[in-house]
Write a protein that holds these residues in place. Structure first.
Motif, PDB file in Angstrom:
ATOM      1  N   ALA A 382       0.814  -1.210   0.000  1.00 46.89           N
ATOM      2  CA  ALA A 382       0.000   0.000   0.000  1.00 46.89           C
ATOM      3  C   ALA A 382       0.853   1.268   0.000  1.00 46.89           C
ATOM      4  N   ARG A 383       2.120   1.170   0.401  1.00 48.13           N
ATOM      5  CA  ARG A 383       2.988   2.344   0.472  1.00 48.13           C
ATOM      6  C   ARG A 383       4.247   2.165  -0.371  1.00 48.13           C
ATOM      7  N   ARG A 384       4.144   1.336  -1.393  1.00 50.28           N
ATOM      8  CA  ARG A 384       5.297   1.058  -2.240  1.00 50.28           C
ATOM      9  C   ARG A 384       5.786   2.336  -2.921  1.00 50.28           C
ATOM     10  N   VAL A 385       7.127   2.403  -3.088  1.00 51.08           N
ATOM     11  CA  VAL A 385       7.776   3.516  -3.779  1.00 51.08           C
ATOM     12  C   VAL A 385       8.306   2.994  -5.110  1.00 51.08           C
ATOM     13  N   LEU A 386       7.867   3.628  -6.202  1.00 47.88           N
ATOM     14  CA  LEU A 386       8.256   3.200  -7.539  1.00 47.88           C
ATOM     15  C   LEU A 386       9.364   4.090  -8.072  1.00 47.88           C
ATOM     16  N   CYS A 387      10.384   3.458  -8.632  1.00 45.21           N
ATOM     17  CA  CYS A 387      11.525   4.173  -9.197  1.00 45.21           C
ATOM     18  C   CYS A 387      11.589   3.892 -10.695  1.00 45.21           C
ATOM     19  N   CYS A 388      11.531   4.953 -11.483  1.00 51.04           N
ATOM     20  CA  CYS A 388      11.638   4.833 -12.933  1.00 51.04           C
ATOM     21  C   CYS A 388      13.108   5.023 -13.306  1.00 51.04           C
ATOM     22  N   VAL A 389      13.747   3.950 -13.768  1.00 50.26           N
ATOM     23  CA  VAL A 389      15.174   3.955 -14.053  1.00 50.26           C
ATOM     24  C   VAL A 389      15.382   3.902 -15.562  1.00 50.26           C
ATOM     25  N   LEU A 390      16.090   4.888 -16.091  1.00 52.19           N
ATOM     26  CA  LEU A 390      16.422   4.925 -17.516  1.00 52.19           C
ATOM     27  C   LEU A 390      17.792   4.279 -17.710  1.00 52.19           C
ATOM     28  N   ILE A 391      17.872   3.302 -18.612  1.00 55.59           N
ATOM     29  CA  ILE A 391      19.135   2.622 -18.915  1.00 55.59           C
ATOM     30  C   ILE A 391      19.843   3.405 -20.017  1.00 55.59           C
ATOM     31  N   VAL A 392      21.044   3.916 -19.696  1.00 60.16           N
ATOM     32  CA  VAL A 392      21.837   4.693 -20.648  1.00 60.16           C
ATOM     33  C   VAL A 392      23.189   4.003 -20.802  1.00 60.16           C
ATOM     34  N   ARG A 393      23.731   4.063 -22.011  1.00 57.96           N
ATOM     35  CA  ARG A 393      24.977   3.343 -22.277  1.00 57.96           C
ATOM     36  C   ARG A 393      26.152   3.967 -21.520  1.00 57.96           C
ATOM     37  N   ASP A 394      26.402   5.275 -21.694  1.00 53.38           N
ATOM     38  CA  ASP A 394      27.514   5.941 -21.017  1.00 53.38           C
ATOM     39  C   ASP A 394      27.240   7.435 -20.975  1.00 53.38           C
ATOM     40  N   GLU A 395      28.212   8.185 -20.451  1.00 51.51           N
ATOM     41  CA  GLU A 395      28.033   9.630 -20.275  1.00 51.51           C
ATOM     42  C   GLU A 395      28.018  10.375 -21.602  1.00 51.51           C
ATOM     43  N   ARG A 396      28.653   9.845 -22.648  1.00 51.59           N
ATOM     44  CA  ARG A 396      28.625  10.523 -23.946  1.00 51.59           C
ATOM     45  C   ARG A 396      27.224  10.527 -24.537  1.00 51.59           C
ATOM     46  N   ILE A 454      10.923  -0.107 -10.902  1.00 56.75           N
ATOM     47  CA  ILE A 454      11.278  -1.089  -9.883  1.00 56.75           C
ATOM     48  C   ILE A 454      10.638  -0.726  -8.557  1.00 56.75           C
ATOM     49  N   TRP A 455      10.380  -1.768  -7.798  1.00 58.22           N
ATOM     50  CA  TRP A 455       9.864  -1.638  -6.428  1.00 58.22           C
ATOM     51  C   TRP A 455      10.765  -2.481  -5.534  1.00 58.22           C
ATOM     52  N   ARG A 456      11.498  -1.827  -4.643  1.00 57.46           N
ATOM     53  CA  ARG A 456      12.424  -2.529  -3.751  1.00 57.46           C
ATOM     54  C   ARG A 456      11.643  -3.040  -2.544  1.00 57.46           C
ATOM     55  N   ARG A 457      11.249  -4.271  -2.626  1.00 56.51           N
ATOM     56  CA  ARG A 457      10.525  -4.863  -1.500  1.00 56.51           C
ATOM     57  C   ARG A 457      11.489  -5.249  -0.385  1.00 56.51           C
ATOM     58  N   ARG A 502      -1.151   2.210 -12.517  1.00 56.02           N
ATOM     59  CA  ARG A 502      -1.544   0.815 -12.302  1.00 56.02           C
ATOM     60  C   ARG A 502      -0.699   0.152 -11.208  1.00 56.02           C
ATOM     61  N   LEU A 503       0.599   0.396 -11.236  1.00 59.89           N
ATOM     62  CA  LEU A 503       1.487  -0.261 -10.266  1.00 59.89           C
ATOM     63  C   LEU A 503       1.349   0.323  -8.866  1.00 59.89           C
ATOM     64  N   LEU A 504       0.795   1.521  -8.731  1.00 54.34           N
ATOM     65  CA  LEU A 504       0.601   2.099  -7.402  1.00 54.34           C
ATOM     66  C   LEU A 504      -0.559   1.475  -6.647  1.00 54.34           C
ATOM     67  N   ARG A 505      -1.393   0.737  -7.337  1.00 55.70           N
ATOM     68  CA  ARG A 505      -2.496   0.064  -6.659  1.00 55.70           C
ATOM     69  C   ARG A 505      -1.954  -1.064  -5.777  1.00 55.70           C
ATOM     70  N   PRO A 506      -2.423  -1.178  -4.541  1.00 53.86           N
ATOM     71  CA  PRO A 506      -1.886  -2.226  -3.637  1.00 53.86           C
ATOM     72  C   PRO A 506      -2.134  -3.640  -4.132  1.00 53.86           C
ATOM     73  N   SER A 507      -3.213  -3.834  -4.867  1.00 50.61           N
ATOM     74  CA  SER A 507      -3.548  -5.188  -5.318  1.00 50.61           C
ATOM     75  C   SER A 507      -2.834  -5.583  -6.598  1.00 50.61           C
ATOM     76  N   GLU A 508      -2.145  -4.652  -7.239  1.00 50.40           N
ATOM     77  CA  GLU A 508      -1.495  -4.946  -8.509  1.00 50.40           C
ATOM     78  C   GLU A 508      -0.224  -5.760  -8.283  1.00 50.40           C
ATOM     79  N   VAL A 509      -0.028  -6.785  -9.107  1.00 52.31           N
ATOM     80  CA  VAL A 509       1.148  -7.657  -9.028  1.00 52.31           C
ATOM     81  C   VAL A 509       2.149  -7.223 -10.082  1.00 52.31           C
ATOM     82  N   VAL A 510       3.386  -7.050  -9.654  1.00 54.89           N
ATOM     83  CA  VAL A 510       4.457  -6.659 -10.569  1.00 54.89           C
ATOM     84  C   VAL A 510       4.929  -7.885 -11.337  1.00 54.89           C
ATOM     85  N   ALA A 511       5.273  -7.691 -12.597  1.00 60.35           N
ATOM     86  CA  ALA A 511       5.515  -8.821 -13.503  1.00 60.35           C
ATOM     87  C   ALA A 511       6.743  -9.637 -13.148  1.00 60.35           C
TER      88      ALA A 511
END
Length: 799
Positions: A382-396, A454-457, A502-511
């Protein structure tokens, strides 16, 4: 034989036995704590804590539905409490004790909560012999134990510096320094420095380990390093200067008009920029301590307002000259994220401002610490924190797609509390990216510019889902290409918003679900970079010291070293000139003599003395300690040939003043040689020696220590010396049946028995007897030859 306990006496014995056995069984209710936590017996305290946190989260009754979860959780907690206590852990390792019963383990009183003593030992003298400012009760109030020092002060010193004073009760120097210590506490405690005292008598092992030789002794604990202050406590400025010198050299960077732009625009270190403005040449210690505390999150810089080359940067941020100012900058705006300006910024105010602005608007996952801050662990759905992580190759790629990164940064600025935005370099955190790809079965080549939520349980276990659309990127973002880019960006943002709702709902299951390792700290140098950083740091420190008030002492040391080197070079030059002059004079005299060598010139020579009765005392008995006599045994037939070869072999050692070379004629003195061999046996019966077999033998006599080493060509030394000596004894005796021949040097081994380490060489000619002498001399001077001791040196008779 059975024990019948039906009688009243037997019943009482049974009850008594149960009263003894049952408490002992109950006392061992804790199993092996190392097996419970899954660690080895050499595990350190951080490893114990890490194992405990993982197991506690896994077996917490609120998280685990296993019926034995509560009992397992209690067992894990008891094992952690035992191993985290240094004294209890030592008692378990030595005696297997797991409880604190009085008859098995005496618990020491913990002084970590202060108030070590109820009475002041100097209370009787307080009225007559001591002033109020020499009261040492503050020592007792701040006194801590070894356990508190190791678990708290030392562990927290990576962010919080600490001053620890070692003292004893009946120490008059401690009494005299009590007022200085009180001033130190009043001055540094508000700045965030930990101040504590340790009783050197009660914690003697810790005092010895640190190197405390006398009390009072002040120590600085900084970044888990312990530094001992060797001056007195009376001078507060010296103590503050000692602390300032021990801080990392590049902790605070100096800023002027020339380098301010490069500093405020470079956020590749993933840190918020903090500018400290003061009207002085050096930064205050309070700001330096705060910079050390937040060095993992913020990059600090110092601006001297009074300097001429800081006028532009001062006016740029509208800083008043009469006040200290701190400006915090983030990457999304040229305007300051926060500013505080006052006559002297309090530590509490600075920390509150920094805590509210310690992360960038769009931080990068560059370490485990950043991950724990941006994506905190929250096991409740019910209080999960969602982190949107962008995958980038490098600093260039980040620099080339600055517009798309700015779009993600705008989302992060407007995001609610339970949604966080960040990005990660694929090449810098390969384990993290591979765990996400393997858990969902996605090809690594398709992860570039993909967003994962991601959700760090738990700390090491995450649940996540991939956004189907990749995050758009563009090069010029102009014209028709820019329009298509913006349309794609709008579609991606809408898909991301729907996914997050959708993922902020407590009943939603992460894939998907995966286990991740700790992130690599990208800022920590390693290998050659660390060595170069240390070398450059010391060079810069030395240059800085030359510009400060340390310049006079440093220049004095350098001048002294230069003077000594110059004097040494000058003396060497004079010696070389003198030697060349003498050599020229010799050459001149030689030319005058027609190239003939002058007989009066000293020639290098080596004399071979004959060991006989007249010279026996000088060559053996009266030799100085440390000197040795090398003796060759010859006869009249082999004398010329063996002495010539012996002289050639020992010629390189002619300049050694501790060596004397001699030879012994066996025809006249074989009886002395036989007596020496017999004394090495410790007495016993007669030993017959064949004179001819002794030729070519070399004795290395140490007259002062009364032992000798022996070389014989036919019997070289080996791993088992008694085999060799038994063979030699038989050979010297002509292999005649002699009861003492096999007992030479105290052994009775059969000389004809086979040995893998020794062997009988073929028949040797006279000219080959000394072929192995050079190698034997090398081993002699190395000390690897076998030694044969005698009680005294026998007399040598005249014949």
């Amino acid at each position: 034989m059975r024990w019948k306990y039906k009688s009243s006496k037997g019943r009482w014995l049974l009850v008594l036995l149960m009263l003894i056995v049952v408490p002992a069984v109950v006392a061992q209710k804790i199993g092996d704590p190392y097996k419970i936590l899954g660690i080895n017996q050499r595990a350190t305290l951080p490893e114990i804590r890490k194992a405990y946190r993982q197991l506690a989260k896994e077996w917490h009754p609120d998280k685990n539905e296993n019926p034995n979860a509560e009992a397992r959780f209690v067992e894990i907690k008891q094992a952690y409490e035992l191993l985290s206590d240094t004294e209890r852990r030592q008692a378990y390792d030595l005696y297997g004790i797991t409880n604190e019963d009085d008859h098995m383990y005496k618990q020491r009183h913990d002084y970590s909560q202060y108030a070590r003593f109820s009475n002041d030992p100097f209370e009787f003298f307080s009225t007559h012999f001591r002033a109020q400012d020499q009261d040492i009760t503050l020592f007792h109030k701040l006194s801590v134990t070894t356990r508190h020092f190791e678990n708290n002060i030392l562990e927290k010193s990576i962010h919080t510096p600490a001053l620890v004073l070692f003292y004893t009760d009946w120490c008059f120097d401690c009494v005299r320094s009590a007022s200085s210590w009180r001033k130190l506490v009043d001055s540094l405690q508000p700045l965030g420095v930990t101040l504590a005292t340790i009783h050197a008598g009660h914690e003697a092992s810790l005092a010895r380990r640190i190197g405390v030789h006398s009390v009072p002794c002040l120590t600085l604990i900084l970044d888990k390093q312990i530094y001992i202050y060797k001056d007195g406590l009376n001078s507060l400025p010296k103590i503050l200067e000692f602390m300032r010198w021990k801080f990392p050299y590049k902790l605070v960077r100096g800023i002027n008009d020339g380098n301010v732009d490069s500093f405020v625009s470079d956020f590749e270190d993933n840190k918020v920029k903090a500018l400290i403005f003061e009207e002085r040449q050096t930064i205050r210690l309070r700001y330096l301590i705060t910079a050390f505390h937040y060095r993992d999150r913020l990059s600090f810089a110092f601006v001297d307002i009074s300097a001429r080359d800081t006028v532009n940067v001062t006016s740029r941020y509208k800083v008043q000259r009469s006040m200290d100012t701190m400006v915090l900058l983030k990457e999304d705006s040229v305007e300051p994220a926060a500013t505080v300006s006052t006559t002297e910024i309090q530590t509490q105010t600075m920390r509150q401002l920094i805590e509210a602005n310690q992360m960038l608007t769009l931080p990068r996952l560059s370490s485990q610490n950043v991950l724990d801050t941006v994506c905190p662990v929250e096991w409740r759905a019910a209080r999960r924190v969602l982190c949107c992580v962008l995958i980038v190759r490098d600093e260039r790629e980040v620099r080339s797609n600055a517009h798309s990164i700015q779009q993600l940064r705008d989302l992060a600025r407007r995001a609610p509390d339970r949604i966080r935005y960040t990005y990660v370099y694929e090449h810098a955190q390969p384990d993290f990216v591979n765990a996400l790809a393997n858990g969902s079965g996605i090809d690594l080549s398709s992860l570039d510019h993909r967003i994962v939520v991601i959700w760090r349980r738990e700390s090491s276990r995450i649940q996540y889902e991939w956004l189907k659309e990749s995050w758009p990127s563009c090069g010029r973002c102009q014209g028709e290409e820019g329009v298509r880019y913006q349309e794609k960006m709008n579609r991606t943002q809408r898909a991301l918003d729907e996914m997050l709702k959708r993922l902020l709902r407590p009943s939603e299951v992460v894939a998907y679900e995966a286990r991740i390792q700790e992130l690599v700290d990208e800022s920590s140098p390693c290998g050659a970079r660390l060595v170069m950083a240390r070398v450059s740091e010391w060079i810069e420190r030395a240059m800085s010291a030359l510009k400060s008030h340390h310049a006079l002492s440093a220049l004095s040391v350098l001048a002294t070293v230069a003077l000594v080197l110059a004097a040494g070079y000058f003396m060497a030059y004079l010696i070389r000139v003198e030697e060349e002059s003498v050599q020229r004079e010799k050459e001149e005299r030689r030319r005058q003599n027609g190239g003939k060598r002058n007989n009066n010139e000293a020639q290098p020579e080596m004399r071979l003395h004959e060991l006989r009765a007249e010279k026996y005392n000088g060559l053996v008995r009266l030799q100085k300690p440390g000197c040795r006599t090398i003796v060759l045994l010859v006869d009249s037939q082999s004398r010329v040939q063996l002495l010539s070869k012996f002289h050639k072999i020992v010629w390189p050692y002619r300049k050694n003043k501790t060596l004397v070379f001699a030879y012994l004629c066996v025809e006249r003195n074989v009886e002395w040689f036989r007596r020496v061999l017999q004394l090495s046996l410790g007495g016993g019966g007669e030993l017959r020696v064949n004179r001819r077999n002794c030729v070519g033998t070399v004795l290395a006599l140490n007259p002062h220590r009364k032992y000798f080493c022996i070389y014989h060509a036919k019997h070289p030394e080996c791993v088992k010396p008694h085999k060799r000596m038994s063979r030699m004894a038989a050979s010297l005796g002509g292999r005649a049946p002699d009861p003492e021949a096999g007992a030479f040097i105290g052994f009775t081994t059969d000389p004809d028995s086979s040995d893998d380490d020794c062997y009988d060489p073929p028949l040797l000619l006279q000219e080959n007897l000394l072929d192995g002498l050079e190698n034997w001399l090398d081993r002699l001077f190395e000390g690897s030859t076998h030694r044969y001791y005698v009680n005294y040196w026998p007399d040598m008779t005249t014949k």
